[in-house]
Design a protein around this motif. Structure first.
Motif, PDB file in Angstrom:
ATOM      1  N   VAL A 173      11.081  -2.631  11.650  1.00  0.00           N
ATOM      2  CA  VAL A 173      10.855  -1.361  10.952  1.00  0.00           C
ATOM      3  C   VAL A 173       9.361  -1.189  10.660  1.00  0.00           C
ATOM      4  CG1 VAL A 173      11.251  -0.095   8.790  1.00  0.00           C
ATOM      5  CG2 VAL A 173      13.171  -1.169  10.003  1.00  0.00           C
ATOM      6  N   TYR A 174       8.724  -2.224  10.173  1.00  0.00           N
ATOM      7  CA  TYR A 174       7.282  -2.152   9.908  1.00  0.00           C
ATOM      8  C   TYR A 174       6.500  -1.907  11.198  1.00  0.00           C
ATOM      9  CZ  TYR A 174       7.551  -3.388   4.972  1.00  0.00           C
ATOM     10  OH  TYR A 174       7.790  -3.363   3.624  1.00  0.00           O
ATOM     11  N   ARG A 175       6.939  -2.535  12.301  1.00  0.00           N
ATOM     12  CA  ARG A 175       6.268  -2.321  13.586  1.00  0.00           C
ATOM     13  C   ARG A 175       6.402  -0.863  14.016  1.00  0.00           C
ATOM     14  NH1 ARG A 175       6.989  -1.088  18.477  1.00  0.00           N
ATOM     15  NH2 ARG A 175       9.238  -1.022  18.264  1.00  0.00           N
ATOM     16  N   TYR A 176       7.607  -0.331  13.919  1.00  0.00           N
ATOM     17  CA  TYR A 176       7.865   1.042  14.327  1.00  0.00           C
ATOM     18  C   TYR A 176       7.038   2.033  13.500  1.00  0.00           C
ATOM     19  CZ  TYR A 176      10.378   5.251  15.596  1.00  0.00           C
ATOM     20  OH  TYR A 176      10.693   6.504  16.049  1.00  0.00           O
ATOM     21  N   LEU A 177       6.865   1.730  12.227  1.00  0.00           N
ATOM     22  CA  LEU A 177       6.148   2.638  11.321  1.00  0.00           C
ATOM     23  C   LEU A 177       4.642   2.393  11.294  1.00  0.00           C
ATOM     24  CD1 LEU A 177       8.601   2.648   8.295  1.00  0.00           C
ATOM     25  CD2 LEU A 177       8.423   4.327  10.142  1.00  0.00           C
ATOM     26  N   ALA A 178       4.157   1.452  12.085  1.00  0.00           N
ATOM     27  CA  ALA A 178       2.736   1.095  12.036  1.00  0.00           C
ATOM     28  C   ALA A 178       1.818   2.288  12.274  1.00  0.00           C
ATOM     29  CB  ALA A 178       2.437  -0.011  13.048  1.00  0.00           C
ATOM     30  N   ARG A 179       2.229   3.225  13.097  1.00  0.00           N
ATOM     31  CA  ARG A 179       1.378   4.389  13.376  1.00  0.00           C
ATOM     32  C   ARG A 179       1.731   5.594  12.515  1.00  0.00           C
ATOM     33  NH1 ARG A 179      -0.354   5.105  19.396  1.00  0.00           N
ATOM     34  NH2 ARG A 179      -1.651   6.515  18.232  1.00  0.00           N
ATOM     35  N   LEU A 180       2.668   5.422  11.600  1.00  0.00           N
ATOM     36  CA  LEU A 180       3.119   6.519  10.740  1.00  0.00           C
ATOM     37  C   LEU A 180       2.712   6.225   9.301  1.00  0.00           C
ATOM     38  CD1 LEU A 180       6.679   6.950  12.288  1.00  0.00           C
ATOM     39  CD2 LEU A 180       4.602   8.257  12.829  1.00  0.00           C
ATOM     40  N   ASP A 181       1.455   6.477   9.001  1.00  0.00           N
ATOM     41  CA  ASP A 181       0.899   6.132   7.688  1.00  0.00           C
ATOM     42  C   ASP A 181       1.635   6.787   6.523  1.00  0.00           C
ATOM     43  OD1 ASP A 181      -1.071   4.652   8.999  1.00  0.00           O
ATOM     44  OD2 ASP A 181      -2.467   6.350   9.040  1.00  0.00           O
ATOM     45  N   SER A 182       2.252   7.934   6.762  1.00  0.00           N
ATOM     46  CA  SER A 182       2.877   8.669   5.658  1.00  0.00           C
ATOM     47  C   SER A 182       4.302   8.219   5.360  1.00  0.00           C
ATOM     48  CB  SER A 182       2.860  10.169   5.949  1.00  0.00           C
ATOM     49  OG  SER A 182       3.631  10.437   7.103  1.00  0.00           O
ATOM     50  N   GLU A 183       4.868   7.334   6.177  1.00  0.00           N
ATOM     51  CA  GLU A 183       6.237   6.870   5.963  1.00  0.00           C
ATOM     52  C   GLU A 183       6.256   5.637   5.062  1.00  0.00           C
ATOM     53  OE1 GLU A 183       9.251   8.035   6.905  1.00  0.00           O
ATOM     54  OE2 GLU A 183       8.300   9.788   7.811  1.00  0.00           O
ATOM     55  N   ASP A 184       7.217   5.584   4.163  1.00  0.00           N
ATOM     56  CA  ASP A 184       7.399   4.431   3.284  1.00  0.00           C
ATOM     57  C   ASP A 184       8.436   3.505   3.919  1.00  0.00           C
ATOM     58  OD1 ASP A 184       7.935   2.590   1.307  1.00  0.00           O
ATOM     59  OD2 ASP A 184       8.225   4.086  -0.266  1.00  0.00           O
TER      60      ASP A 184
ATOM     61  N   LEU B 126       0.848  -1.200   0.000  1.00  0.00           N
ATOM     62  CA  LEU B 126       0.000   0.000   0.000  1.00  0.00           C
ATOM     63  C   LEU B 126       0.876   1.240   0.000  1.00  0.00           C
ATOM     64  CD1 LEU B 126      -2.722  -0.878   2.681  1.00  0.00           C
ATOM     65  CD2 LEU B 126      -3.110  -0.472   0.238  1.00  0.00           C
ATOM     66  N   PRO B 127       0.518   2.235  -0.771  1.00  0.00           N
ATOM     67  CA  PRO B 127       1.332   3.456  -0.780  1.00  0.00           C
ATOM     68  C   PRO B 127       1.180   4.233   0.523  1.00  0.00           C
ATOM     69  CG  PRO B 127      -0.594   3.722  -2.194  1.00  0.00           C
ATOM     70  CD  PRO B 127      -0.597   2.296  -1.714  1.00  0.00           C
ATOM     71  N   PRO B 128       2.218   4.970   0.885  1.00  0.00           N
ATOM     72  CA  PRO B 128       2.139   5.807   2.084  1.00  0.00           C
ATOM     73  C   PRO B 128       1.051   6.860   1.947  1.00  0.00           C
ATOM     74  CG  PRO B 128       4.392   5.664   1.279  1.00  0.00           C
ATOM     75  CD  PRO B 128       3.512   5.057   0.237  1.00  0.00           C
ATOM     76  N   GLY B 129       0.519   7.261   3.092  1.00  0.00           N
ATOM     77  CA  GLY B 129      -0.438   8.351   3.116  1.00  0.00           C
ATOM     78  C   GLY B 129      -1.892   7.935   3.256  1.00  0.00           C
ATOM     79  N   ILE B 130      -2.190   6.678   3.075  1.00  0.00           N
ATOM     80  CA  ILE B 130      -3.562   6.193   3.227  1.00  0.00           C
ATOM     81  C   ILE B 130      -3.810   5.945   4.713  1.00  0.00           C
ATOM     82  CG2 ILE B 130      -5.158   4.316   2.679  1.00  0.00           C
ATOM     83  CD1 ILE B 130      -3.495   3.873   0.106  1.00  0.00           C
ATOM     84  N   ASP B 131      -4.946   6.427   5.222  1.00  0.00           N
ATOM     85  CA  ASP B 131      -5.271   6.206   6.630  1.00  0.00           C
ATOM     86  C   ASP B 131      -5.182   4.726   6.978  1.00  0.00           C
ATOM     87  OD1 ASP B 131      -5.677   8.890   7.062  1.00  0.00           O
ATOM     88  OD2 ASP B 131      -7.867   8.774   6.970  1.00  0.00           O
ATOM     89  N   TRP B 132      -4.544   4.430   8.083  1.00  0.00           N
ATOM     90  CA  TRP B 132      -4.366   3.088   8.637  1.00  0.00           C
ATOM     91  C   TRP B 132      -3.462   2.193   7.785  1.00  0.00           C
ATOM     92  CZ3 TRP B 132      -5.933   1.914  13.515  1.00  0.00           C
ATOM     93  CH2 TRP B 132      -6.789   2.842  14.110  1.00  0.00           C
ATOM     94  N   SER B 133      -2.823   2.749   6.768  1.00  0.00           N
ATOM     95  CA  SER B 133      -1.964   1.911   5.916  1.00  0.00           C
ATOM     96  C   SER B 133      -0.752   1.375   6.669  1.00  0.00           C
ATOM     97  CB  SER B 133      -1.521   2.674   4.665  1.00  0.00           C
ATOM     98  OG  SER B 133      -0.760   3.815   5.002  1.00  0.00           O
ATOM     99  N   GLY B 134      -0.228   2.138   7.607  1.00  0.00           N
ATOM    100  CA  GLY B 134       0.922   1.664   8.378  1.00  0.00           C
ATOM    101  C   GLY B 134       0.582   0.421   9.179  1.00  0.00           C
ATOM    102  N   ARG B 135      -0.574   0.440   9.811  1.00  0.00           N
ATOM    103  CA  ARG B 135      -1.004  -0.722  10.596  1.00  0.00           C
ATOM    104  C   ARG B 135      -1.277  -1.919   9.684  1.00  0.00           C
ATOM    105  NH1 ARG B 135      -2.738   3.861  13.007  1.00  0.00           N
ATOM    106  NH2 ARG B 135      -2.580   4.028  15.272  1.00  0.00           N
ATOM    107  N   ALA B 136      -1.879  -1.653   8.550  1.00  0.00           N
ATOM    108  CA  ALA B 136      -2.160  -2.728   7.597  1.00  0.00           C
ATOM    109  C   ALA B 136      -0.857  -3.327   7.071  1.00  0.00           C
ATOM    110  CB  ALA B 136      -3.013  -2.201   6.443  1.00  0.00           C
TER     111      ALA B 136
END
Length: 83
Positions: free
Chosen positions: A49-60, A18-28
């Motif tokens: 890394v994916y765990r750390y970014l789970a709440r940061l939807d805008s990060e790739d 999923l591309p960055p920026g979509i709501d809840w995409s980090g968790r998904a």
């Protein structure tokens, strides 16, 4: 040689890319990362890394992996299959 992905793997692949920026995409993406980790296709450092970014939807996650020079095998897979 990698085996042909099953239908669940294809669904998880769509989620993890999923591309960055979509709501809840980090968790998904993190949920999908746990799937690939469980299958042995992702190492623990990359999963973290994916765990750390789970709440940061805008990060790739791929950008972060490249920045910290970890997850080379996973980045190669992303490059091969798109994402």
């Amino acid at each position: 040689m990698e085996k042909e992905p099953d239908s669940e793997a294809l669904v998880q692949w769509e989620i993890i890319t999923l591309p960055p920026g979509i709501d809840w995409s980090g968790r998904a993406r993190y949920g999908a990362a746990m799937y690939f980790y469980g299958r042995g296709e992702m190492d623990a450092q990359t999963l973290e890394v994916y765990r750390y970014l789970a709440r940061l939807d805008s990060e790739d996650p791929a950008d972060v992996l490249r920045r910290y020079r970890i997850g080379a095998n996973w980045l190669e897979k992303l490059g091969r299959y798109g994402g």
